[in-house]
Write a protein that holds these residues in place. Structure first.
Motif, mmCIF file in Angstrom:
data_model
loop_
_atom_site.group_PDB
_atom_site.id
_atom_site.type_symbol
_atom_site.label_atom_id
_atom_site.label_comp_id
_atom_site.label_asym_id
_atom_site.label_seq_id
_atom_site.Cartn_x
_atom_site.Cartn_y
_atom_site.Cartn_z
ATOM 1 N N ALA A 10 0.948 -1.488 0.105
ATOM 2 C CA ALA A 10 0.066 -0.018 -0.174
ATOM 3 C C ALA A 10 0.760 1.557 0.171
ATOM 4 C CB ALA A 10 -1.156 -0.111 1.715
ATOM 5 N N ILE A 11 -0.016 2.262 -0.516
ATOM 6 C CA ILE A 11 0.864 3.835 -0.367
ATOM 7 C C ILE A 11 0.515 4.920 0.706
ATOM 8 C CG2 ILE A 11 1.257 5.607 -1.300
ATOM 9 C CD1 ILE A 11 1.331 3.889 -4.425
ATOM 10 N N ILE A 12 1.225 5.601 1.911
ATOM 11 C CA ILE A 12 0.427 5.629 2.728
ATOM 12 C C ILE A 12 0.112 7.237 2.758
ATOM 13 C CG2 ILE A 12 -0.012 5.944 5.358
ATOM 14 C CD1 ILE A 12 1.771 3.502 5.070
ATOM 15 N N THR A 13 -0.975 8.547 2.261
ATOM 16 C CA THR A 13 -0.419 9.429 1.732
ATOM 17 C C THR A 13 -1.371 10.203 2.923
ATOM 18 O OG1 THR A 13 -2.703 9.615 0.403
ATOM 19 C CG2 THR A 13 -0.604 8.466 -0.531
ATOM 20 N N GLU A 14 -1.185 11.486 2.870
ATOM 21 C CA GLU A 14 -2.226 12.407 3.727
ATOM 22 C C GLU A 14 -3.194 12.328 3.464
ATOM 23 O OE1 GLU A 14 -1.715 15.183 -0.042
ATOM 24 O OE2 GLU A 14 -0.309 13.168 1.434
ATOM 25 N N ARG A 15 -4.018 11.649 2.636
ATOM 26 C CA ARG A 15 -5.444 12.011 2.298
ATOM 27 C C ARG A 15 -6.093 10.783 2.515
ATOM 28 N NH1 ARG A 15 -6.412 16.156 -0.143
ATOM 29 N NH2 ARG A 15 -9.192 14.264 -1.044
ATOM 30 N N GLY A 16 -4.994 8.993 2.747
ATOM 31 C CA GLY A 16 -5.200 7.776 2.743
ATOM 32 C C GLY A 16 -4.693 6.733 2.613
ATOM 33 N N VAL A 17 -4.963 5.600 2.382
ATOM 34 C CA VAL A 17 -4.208 4.267 2.105
ATOM 35 C C VAL A 17 -4.043 4.356 1.189
ATOM 36 C CG1 VAL A 17 -2.915 2.297 3.268
ATOM 37 C CG2 VAL A 17 -4.006 4.012 4.355
ATOM 38 N N VAL A 18 -3.466 3.918 0.107
ATOM 39 C CA VAL A 18 -3.969 3.795 -1.373
ATOM 40 C C VAL A 18 -3.788 2.167 -1.367
ATOM 41 C CG1 VAL A 18 -3.471 4.415 -3.539
ATOM 42 C CG2 VAL A 18 -3.398 6.200 -2.440
ATOM 43 N N TYR A 19 -4.373 1.430 -1.758
ATOM 44 C CA TYR A 19 -4.222 0.028 -2.371
ATOM 45 C C TYR A 19 -4.224 -0.164 -3.310
ATOM 46 C CZ TYR A 19 -4.916 -0.576 2.964
ATOM 47 O OH TYR A 19 -5.239 -0.691 5.043
ATOM 48 N N PRO A 20 -4.116 -1.266 -3.257
ATOM 49 C CA PRO A 20 -3.795 -2.228 -5.343
ATOM 50 C C PRO A 20 -5.298 -2.570 -5.572
ATOM 51 C CG PRO A 20 -1.922 -3.553 -4.114
ATOM 52 C CD PRO A 20 -2.871 -2.578 -3.029
#
Length: 351
Positions: A322-332
């Motif tokens: 996952a990619i953790i951003t300030e807008r939330g966690v982006v999953y595949p």
């Protein structure tokens, strides 16, 4: 810890090439000196160099304001080009320069002094935004970690790489505050040893348990069951979710996948470059041979040997949990979900 600050018309940069042995701030009043500082890694980390570039454009505008109106804009464009090219892989650098030039254009009719003031306000806003962004990344990321987590990180993605708190280390800081960190393993991060020199220094000051390991030890610790998660930062994230980060990151991702360990990337959404379709299109900086043939100024390789010194590598999206951003966690699927996050952001901003 402040990697940079602005005071009385000058930019102060913590010279990270001297850490951990000496804490020294460079006082810079010429944007060309900021370009040089970025290139020699006195300031480093995608978010930090982006904000440094934003302030450098204030310096450039201050200098150019003494010229005619036409020359003012020519000099500002020249400075913007030099800054954007200082480190080609880190997209935050180009993002910050573009943002500042848009601000300058909005105030064009008001004259150079108004442009200088607007650029300074925007640079300060970007610095403040970065700290808020990092804290949000930390909160989202900490929720992903188990209690008593043993976390591996690579390079330095902490306060020193940002304007405070950090991305990957921001997650670790937030998790530690929640009582979830048992140990942080920091790769030394060859050839410039940002993990050994910078990450361990930061974590020791914060009272967070840290153990330094050689880069080649990571796989063995995973095999022994001593790593629960890997968290790294990013210098650019392509539209499909491929991630460019410090050289050695790709190796860790492959090892983590083999050992079924989650591999997280923590980065602000400004690091996402939807104009770059995939990782192979990301320009990868190759630096001088002496960084490999020498260590601490001492030659460790025989005279005459050739060396390759890629500053970054690219981790394919399929290896990222996952990619953790300030807008939330982006999953595949990362590519699809990054586009959805970006679309939602544009809608919120009314663009």
């Amino acid at each position: 810890m402040k990697p940079l600050y602005w005071k009385e018309g000058a930019l102060y940069l913590l010279d990270q090439t001297l850490l951990p042995h000496k804490v020294h701030y460079l006082r810079l009043t010429d944007y060309r000196d900021v370009v040089a500082a970025i290139k020699r890694l006195s300031v480093r980390g995608a978010p930090a160099i982006g904000v440094a570039a934003a302030y450098a454009l204030v310096l450039a505008a201050q200098e150019a304001a003494k010229s005619s109106l036409q020359i003012f804009w020519e000099k500002l464009e020249e400075a913007a080009s030099a800054l954007a090219a200082a480190r080609p892989t880190a997209v935050n650098l180009q993002w910050a320069v573009r943002r500042q030039m848009k601000v300058a254009a909005r105030h064009r009719e008001e004259g150079p002094e108004a442009v200088v003031a607007a650029l300074e306000r925007e640079a300060r806003a970007m610095q403040e935004e970065d700290v808020r962004t990092n804290r949000a990344i930390g909160a989202y990321g900490a929720a992903l970690l188990p209690f008593r987590a043993r976390v591996l990180t690579h390079c330095n993605a902490g306060s020193l790489a940002t304007c405070g708190y950090g991305t990957a280390l921001g997650v670790i800081r937030a998790a530690h505050a929640a009582g979830k960190i048992a140990m942080v393993y920091a790769d030394e991060t060859r050839p410039l040893l940002q993990g050994a020199r910078l990450t361990t220094w930061e974590l020791l000051q914060e009272g967070i348990p840290v153990t330094l390991i050689t880069d080649s030890t990571a796989g063995y610790l995973m095999a022994r069951g001593e790593i629960d998660a890997v968290i790294v930062g990013a210098d650019r994230i392509a539209a499909n979710g491929d991630v460019a980060n410090k050289i050695g990151t790709y190796t860790l991702a492959v090892l983590a996948r083999h050992h079924k360990i989650p591999f997280y990337v923590a980065a602000p959404f400004s690091t996402v470059d939807l104009e770059t379709p995939k990782g192979e299109a990301i320009p990868i900086e190759e630096r001088g041979e002496e960084e490999v043939t020498h260590c601490g100024g001492v030659r460790i390789a025989p005279e005459g040997v050739k060396a390759r010194n890629f500053a970054f590598d690219v981790t394919p999206a399929e290896l990222i949990t996952a990619i953790i951003t300030e807008r939330g966690v982006v999953y595949p699927p990362l590519g699809e979900n990054l586009r959805l996050f970006a679309q939602h952001q544009r809608e919120e901003e009314g663009d």
